[in-house]
Every structure is written in structure tokens, then in C-alpha cells.
Design a protein around this motif. Structure first.
Motif, PDB file in Angstrom:
ATOM      1  N   GLU A  41     -11.917   5.995   1.197  1.00 36.67           N
ATOM      2  CA  GLU A  41     -11.010   5.808   0.079  1.00 36.67           C
ATOM      3  C   GLU A  41      -9.562   5.979   0.530  1.00 36.67           C
ATOM      4  O   GLU A  41      -9.257   6.854   1.338  1.00 36.67           O
ATOM      5  CB  GLU A  41     -11.363   6.842  -1.011  1.00 36.67           C
ATOM      6  CG  GLU A  41     -10.714   6.600  -2.327  1.00 36.67           C
ATOM      7  CD  GLU A  41      -9.620   7.601  -2.613  1.00 36.67           C
ATOM      8  OE1 GLU A  41      -9.272   7.728  -3.786  1.00 36.67           O
ATOM      9  OE2 GLU A  41      -9.098   8.242  -1.687  1.00 36.67           O
ATOM     10  N   TYR A  46       0.860  -1.190   0.000  1.00 36.27           N
ATOM     11  CA  TYR A  46       0.000   0.000   0.000  1.00 36.27           C
ATOM     12  C   TYR A  46       0.890   1.232   0.000  1.00 36.27           C
ATOM     13  O   TYR A  46       1.993   1.209   0.522  1.00 36.27           O
ATOM     14  CB  TYR A  46      -0.906   0.034   1.231  1.00 36.27           C
ATOM     15  CG  TYR A  46      -1.758  -1.188   1.379  1.00 36.27           C
ATOM     16  CD1 TYR A  46      -2.985  -1.287   0.717  1.00 36.27           C
ATOM     17  CD2 TYR A  46      -1.343  -2.250   2.174  1.00 36.27           C
ATOM     18  CE1 TYR A  46      -3.754  -2.418   0.851  1.00 36.27           C
ATOM     19  CE2 TYR A  46      -2.106  -3.381   2.314  1.00 36.27           C
ATOM     20  CZ  TYR A  46      -3.312  -3.464   1.650  1.00 36.27           C
ATOM     21  OH  TYR A  46      -4.079  -4.584   1.764  1.00 36.27           O
ATOM     22  N   GLN A  82     -17.878   3.295   2.920  1.00 36.89           N
ATOM     23  CA  GLN A  82     -16.458   2.994   2.924  1.00 36.89           C
ATOM     24  C   GLN A  82     -15.622   4.250   2.722  1.00 36.89           C
ATOM     25  O   GLN A  82     -16.120   5.283   2.294  1.00 36.89           O
ATOM     26  CB  GLN A  82     -16.173   1.979   1.820  1.00 36.89           C
ATOM     27  CG  GLN A  82     -16.937   0.681   2.060  1.00 36.89           C
ATOM     28  CD  GLN A  82     -16.390  -0.449   1.255  1.00 36.89           C
ATOM     29  OE1 GLN A  82     -16.135  -0.294   0.066  1.00 36.89           O
ATOM     30  NE2 GLN A  82     -16.212  -1.603   1.880  1.00 36.89           N
ATOM     31  N   VAL A 108      -5.381   6.498   4.875  1.00 38.56           N
ATOM     32  CA  VAL A 108      -6.701   7.070   4.588  1.00 38.56           C
ATOM     33  C   VAL A 108      -6.684   8.593   4.611  1.00 38.56           C
ATOM     34  O   VAL A 108      -7.596   9.241   4.106  1.00 38.56           O
ATOM     35  CB  VAL A 108      -7.764   6.540   5.570  1.00 38.56           C
ATOM     36  CG1 VAL A 108      -8.119   5.101   5.240  1.00 38.56           C
ATOM     37  CG2 VAL A 108      -7.297   6.656   7.010  1.00 38.56           C
ATOM     38  N   TYR A 132     -12.053   1.103   1.450  1.00 37.71           N
ATOM     39  CA  TYR A 132     -11.821   0.237   2.617  1.00 37.71           C
ATOM     40  C   TYR A 132     -12.938   0.446   3.633  1.00 37.71           C
ATOM     41  O   TYR A 132     -13.583   1.488   3.660  1.00 37.71           O
ATOM     42  CB  TYR A 132     -10.467   0.550   3.251  1.00 37.71           C
ATOM     43  CG  TYR A 132      -9.319   0.258   2.320  1.00 37.71           C
ATOM     44  CD1 TYR A 132      -8.767  -1.010   2.272  1.00 37.71           C
ATOM     45  CD2 TYR A 132      -8.824   1.244   1.472  1.00 37.71           C
ATOM     46  CE1 TYR A 132      -7.732  -1.295   1.393  1.00 37.71           C
ATOM     47  CE2 TYR A 132      -7.783   0.971   0.593  1.00 37.71           C
ATOM     48  CZ  TYR A 132      -7.243  -0.296   0.563  1.00 37.71           C
ATOM     49  OH  TYR A 132      -6.229  -0.575  -0.302  1.00 37.71           O
ATOM     50  N   GLU A 133     -13.101  -0.574   4.482  1.00 34.72           N
ATOM     51  CA  GLU A 133     -14.145  -0.488   5.495  1.00 34.72           C
ATOM     52  C   GLU A 133     -13.791   0.578   6.530  1.00 34.72           C
ATOM     53  O   GLU A 133     -12.627   0.723   6.916  1.00 34.72           O
ATOM     54  CB  GLU A 133     -14.283  -1.845   6.195  1.00 34.72           C
ATOM     55  CG  GLU A 133     -15.714  -2.309   6.330  1.00 34.72           C
ATOM     56  CD  GLU A 133     -15.758  -3.694   6.938  1.00 34.72           C
ATOM     57  OE1 GLU A 133     -16.177  -3.772   8.104  1.00 34.72           O
ATOM     58  OE2 GLU A 133     -15.354  -4.665   6.279  1.00 34.72           O
ATOM     59  N   HIS A 188      -6.504  -3.805   8.346  1.00 31.30           N
ATOM     60  CA  HIS A 188      -6.422  -4.479   7.054  1.00 31.30           C
ATOM     61  C   HIS A 188      -5.057  -4.197   6.424  1.00 31.30           C
ATOM     62  O   HIS A 188      -4.428  -5.092   5.846  1.00 31.30           O
ATOM     63  CB  HIS A 188      -7.548  -3.963   6.146  1.00 31.30           C
ATOM     64  CG  HIS A 188      -7.528  -4.558   4.765  1.00 31.30           C
ATOM     65  ND1 HIS A 188      -8.059  -5.793   4.498  1.00 31.30           N
ATOM     66  CD2 HIS A 188      -7.026  -4.090   3.599  1.00 31.30           C
ATOM     67  CE1 HIS A 188      -7.886  -6.051   3.216  1.00 31.30           C
ATOM     68  NE2 HIS A 188      -7.263  -5.038   2.641  1.00 31.30           N
ATOM     69  N   CYS A 189      -4.606  -2.956   6.521  1.00 35.33           N
ATOM     70  CA  CYS A 189      -3.306  -2.588   5.960  1.00 35.33           C
ATOM     71  C   CYS A 189      -2.208  -2.702   7.013  1.00 35.33           C
ATOM     72  O   CYS A 189      -1.166  -3.280   6.772  1.00 35.33           O
ATOM     73  CB  CYS A 189      -3.331  -1.174   5.410  1.00 35.33           C
ATOM     74  SG  CYS A 189      -4.597  -0.923   4.162  1.00 35.33           S
ATOM     75  N   LYS A 217      -8.550   2.983  -3.722  1.00 40.25           N
ATOM     76  CA  LYS A 217      -9.380   1.821  -3.389  1.00 40.25           C
ATOM     77  C   LYS A 217     -10.255   2.149  -2.191  1.00 40.25           C
ATOM     78  O   LYS A 217      -9.977   3.062  -1.428  1.00 40.25           O
ATOM     79  CB  LYS A 217      -8.484   0.627  -3.053  1.00 40.25           C
ATOM     80  CG  LYS A 217      -7.878  -0.030  -4.268  1.00 40.25           C
ATOM     81  CD  LYS A 217      -7.534  -1.480  -3.913  1.00 40.25           C
ATOM     82  CE  LYS A 217      -6.704  -2.132  -4.993  1.00 40.25           C
ATOM     83  NZ  LYS A 217      -5.615  -2.932  -4.423  1.00 40.25           N
ATOM     84  N   ASN A 255     -11.161  -4.004  10.665  1.00 42.25           N
ATOM     85  CA  ASN A 255     -11.175  -4.388   9.256  1.00 42.25           C
ATOM     86  C   ASN A 255     -10.685  -3.280   8.343  1.00 42.25           C
ATOM     87  O   ASN A 255     -10.508  -3.490   7.153  1.00 42.25           O
ATOM     88  CB  ASN A 255     -12.591  -4.798   8.840  1.00 42.25           C
ATOM     89  CG  ASN A 255     -13.132  -5.887   9.744  1.00 42.25           C
ATOM     90  OD1 ASN A 255     -12.362  -6.693  10.263  1.00 42.25           O
ATOM     91  ND2 ASN A 255     -14.436  -5.894   9.958  1.00 42.25           N
ATOM     92  N   GLY A 256     -10.504  -2.070   8.874  1.00 43.36           N
ATOM     93  CA  GLY A 256     -10.009  -0.953   8.078  1.00 43.36           C
ATOM     94  C   GLY A 256      -8.535  -0.748   8.344  1.00 43.36           C
ATOM     95  O   GLY A 256      -7.683  -1.231   7.598  1.00 43.36           O
TER      96      GLY A 256
END
Lengths: 131, 340
Positions: free
Chosen positions: A76, A41, A74, A45, A82-83, A92-93, A80, A88-89
Motif C-alpha cells: 500500500e 503521487y 501487493q 511505500v 501497488y505491485e 511504476h511511480c 492505493k 512494476n512497483g
């Protein structure tokens, strides 16, 4: 009567206490925390500087939006979606809580209580395997 | 008027810091040089003032009594208010320093119908005073997280206790709010009550306004104009370990906060804030009230000066006293009178 015998030791105690920050841990190697960058990534965010300064404000805002207002749309990042979520957001990364969040937090002496309920990726994995 | 100049001074400091934070050369000055200078002046000035006090002779017992002193065995005495030995003095000093007992005795006078003067207890000053001081202490100790690495356990314990409400992120610290409220009360008291406004000087307003501004800038820095705390700690910890670095990307609010704190440190030894050291040296509190039981002889009395009682004095000057029409214990011998 000058009471030097009491005043001088008192003054020495004061100076020792006032310089606590200087002599405590003197000589230790100071290490600036290096949180692990997520692989694959390029963007967070929000701009990096803003994340460094106020990611906790953002999390608080997300929490309010999701739980109080039901706004689960969501977000951006780098083109992309993301939640809008801690587990989970962000996670996630930033997959490792220990190598990312905790590195900074132990340096700044903050212990977010979020993990009392929320789970880091590692724990979730362990849980899935158990099921 | 007396509040206006201190107010302008604090605003000017904020303005200087805001401008300075935008110029990278001045960032070094305000962020690194000024803290070193301020801390040196604070420590040096504090020690100098106390040594100056230590050099001032205290020949006599001058404690104030607020209760029955030691007397006959069947008279109930008050050991804390009229201490007779070192242990009781220690008790009195402990209560004074940790619980502000003198302030607890604060009274207010009121003129009622009649006119009738009545005194009532007034505990607000004590309450807000103690809230203010302890909040300030907790806040200072909490700041040690920015100056130590590893962070000592007691700092973490204090942080945890202070953030126990777990409200919001970053969490709210109770002491921040209590401190602001208490300073606002202490300031409002001087501004609103006419008697107090009359006796208040710029030197009373300046520290209050300065501490208020420090608290406000700190709170703004935490919740509104956030700064990168990791970068800030690199700076502050670097200062404490004498290897200062200036990381970039530290917000302007931080410089406002630092300039105000440094001003407080520099101002400290020259001001009434020295009561921090002075409270330990209050002669009316820290001496045992035993002059009835112990004869205190001034240690630097000149041995050549002999005691001179009143009877001797009258013998020496009786003639002149009679001449001047002053009353005397013993009249002049009648024989001399006749001769006149």
C-alpha cells in the motif's frame, strides 16, 4: 648520519597522500543530487526518511519474499495498492531510472547490479514498441 | 585488568557520541569541529614525530643479518637478508613494508618430551597481520567516495572488487568481514596466550579495541541502523572542501563512528601506531650491511680526539694495571721489578 635528504621528501609524499581528499577536485562546484519527484503521487511505500536510508534493504526483503517465499501480495502507498516489484512497483511511480535512482547513486558511488537483469521503464517501452 | 580500562574507555566514547548525537549543538561539535581537530592533530603529530626521529643521529651501521653476507666470491650470499648496497636494501625494505617479511619469520617455541625445546614456524600472526592491514587500507580508500566529488576511478575499481560477491543489498564488502576477523584474532591472541597476556599493556589493547569498535559501528551503520548516505556525504564532502554543512536526519550511529575514528586519529601520533611511519626508519632494516667492505666514519667525530689503540692504552696505564692485578700483554720491564 641524519638521512634528512630521504626522510623529508618521504614526509612530503605522506602529507600529499593524506590530504588527497582535500586537494582532489578542490574548487569544483559541489552539487547535491536532486532526484526527480514522481508526479501524481504523494507517498512512497514507506516514510520518505526511511526510504532515503534503507530502500535497498526493502528491495532485498521484497526480492526474498517474492522469489523465495512466493509472497506476491501487493503493498500500500497513499491509499492505493501497488505491485511488490522493482520494475512494476518502484518504477511504476519513479518512472525514470536515470533521473531518479542514478542521480543519487552516482553521487554515492554505488552501481546496483540489479539492472543487469531488471529493466528500467524506458527500456521496457522500447521493447514493447519493437514487438 | 590491563584490558579493562581500554575497554571502559571505548564504551565511554560510544556513550559520549550517543548522547552528543541527540543534542544539535553537540552535533556540530562531534560532526564538524572534532574531525577538523582530529585530522590536524594526526597530521601535525605525525610530522612532528618523524622529524623528531630524523633529528636522532644514527652513527653506526646496525642492520640485523639473517643470511650470509658478501664475502669471497665462491661463498653463496643472501642479498635480501644481508644487503650490501642500496638496491638490495630497497628490496629488503619493499618486502618488509608490503609483505611484512619479519613477521613471516615468526617462530614458536615448544617444550616437548625429554624435555626437548623445539622451534616451529608460526605463520598465523603474519597471515592475520597482513589480512588486517590490507583490509584496513582498502576500507580507507573506499571511504574516499564520501570525500571526493567527482569520485576518482581507482576508488570505484576498489569498491567493485571489494563487493564482487554481490551478496545482499547493500552488498557485502569482503574487507569488512576480513578486518573484523583479523582484529578479533589479534585481540584474542593477546587475551588467550599466557605469555602474550603477560607482556600486553593497555596501550596494546586500546588500539585493537578501538579499531574493532570502529569496524563494528561501521558495519552496524551499513546493515542495521542505516543512515542517509546522501546526507552523510554532504557533511563529509563539505568538511573536505572546507565548506562544512550539517544536514539534518543523520542517524546516531554515524556520530558513534565519527567519534571513534577521530579518537583513533588523535591517539595515533602518541602511540605504537606510529609504526606506520617508523617502519621506514627501522635502522636494522634500512641500512646496508657493508661494514666489512666500507669504513664508516662517524661524521661528527671531534678531529682533536686522536685514535687511541689498546697498545697505547696499556703503555699509559701498565703500572696501574699490574698493581691492580689485571693481565697485561707486555709485562713491566724487569729492572723496575727488582727495585721493589
Amino acid at each position: 648520519m641524519y638521512d634528512g635528504a630521504k626522510i623529508i621528501p618521504g614526509l612530503i609524499i605522506f602529507v600529499v597522500l593524506a590530504t588527497f581528499a582535500i586537494w582532489y577536485g578542490a574548487g569544483d562546484v559541489k552539487q547535491v543530487p536532486k532526484p526527480e519527484k514522481p508526479v501524481g503521487y504523494t507517498n512512497c511505500v514507506k516514510p520518505t526518511q526511511e526510504m532515503k536510508e534503507s530502500h535497498m534493504t526493502l528491495l532485498n526483503q521484497w526480492r526474498d519474499e517474492v522469489i523465495r517465499e512466493g509472497k506476491r501480495e501487493q503493498v500500500e502507498a497513499g491509499g492505493k495498492m501497488y505491485e511488490k516489484s522493482l520494475q512494476n512497483g518502484c518504477m511504476h511511480c519513479h518512472t525514470s531510472k536515470e533521473k531518479f535512482c542514478d542521480v543519487c547513486h552516482s553521487y554515492a558511488s554505488v552501481r546496483p547490479y540489479c539492472w543487469d537483469c531488471h529493466m528500467s521503464a524506458k527500456k521496457i517501452k522500447g521493447l514493447e514498441e519493437a514487438i | 585488568m590491563k584490558v579493562l580500562y581500554p575497554f571502559i574507555a571505548v564504551l565511554a566514547l560510544v556513550a559520549v557520541a550517543l548522547v552528543g548525537s541527540q543534542i544539535s549543538g553537540l552535533q556540530y561539535l562531534l560532526g564538524i569541529a572534532l574531525p577538523y581537530l582530529a585530522f590536524a592533530i594526526f597530521l601535525g603529530g605525525f610530522v612532528y614525530r618523524v622529524l623528531q626521529w630524523a633529528k636522532t643521529p644514527v652513527p653506526f651501521r646496525i642492520p640485523t643479518t639473517c643470511g650470509q653476507g658478501k664475502s669471497l666470491s665462491w661463498i653463496k650470499r643472501d642479498p635480501l637478508d644481508c644487503p650490501n648496497n642500496k638496491l638490495e636494501v630497497a628490496g629488503r625494505m619493499f618486502l618488509e613494508i608490503f609483505l611484512f617479511r619479519s613477521l613471516f619469520r615468526n617462530t614458536k617455541a615448544e617444550i616437548g618430551e625429554g624435555p626437548q625445546l623445539s622451534y616451529g614456524s608460526s605463520k598465523y600472526l603474519w597471515l592475520f597481520g597482513i589480512l588486517f592491514h590490507y583490509s584496513f587500507l582498502v576500507i580507507i580508500l573506499r571511504h574516499l567516495r564520501l570525500f571526493t566529488e567527482p569520485i576518482p576511478l581507482f576508488v570505484k575499481v576498489i569498491e567493485f572488487g571489494d563487493g564482487i560477491l554481490q551478496l545482499g543489498a547493500p552488498t557485502i564488502y569482503q574487507t569488512d568481514l576480513v578486518l573484523l576477523g583479523a582484529v578479533a584474532f589479534l585481540l584474542g591472541r593477546r587475551l588467550i596466550m599466557p605469555q602474550l597476556r603477560y607482556i600486553s599493556l593497555p596501550a596494546d589493547y586500546f588500539p585493537l579495541l578501538l579499531i574493532f569498535a570502529i569496524a563494528v559501528s561501521g558495519i552496524l551503520m551499513r546493515w542495521v541502523f542505516r543512515v542517509d548516505i546522501i546526507a552523510v556525504k554532504q557533511l563529509t564532502d563539505g568538511i573536505a572542501s572546507f565548506s562544512p554543512v550539517l544536514p539534518d536526519g543523520i542517524g546516531a550511529m554515524f556520530f558513534v563512528h565519527v567519534v571513534l575514528v577521530c579518537t583513533l586519529l588523535i591517539y595515533f601520533p602518541f602511540s605504537k601506531l606510529m609504526h606506520m611511519g617508523g617502519v621506514f626508519l627501522s635502522p636494522t632494516r634500512n641500512m646496508s650491511n657493508n661494514s666489512r667492505a666500507v669504513r664508516h666514519i662517524n661524521p661528527w667525530n671531534d678531529p682533536n680526539i686522536k685514535p687511541h689503540s689498546y697498545a697505547d692504552y696499556e703503555d699509559e696505564f701498565r703500572e696501574f694495571m699490574v698493581e691492580a692485578g689485571l693481565p697485561v700483554d707486555k709485562e713491566l720491564p724487569p729492572a723496575e721489578k727488582k727495585e721493589e
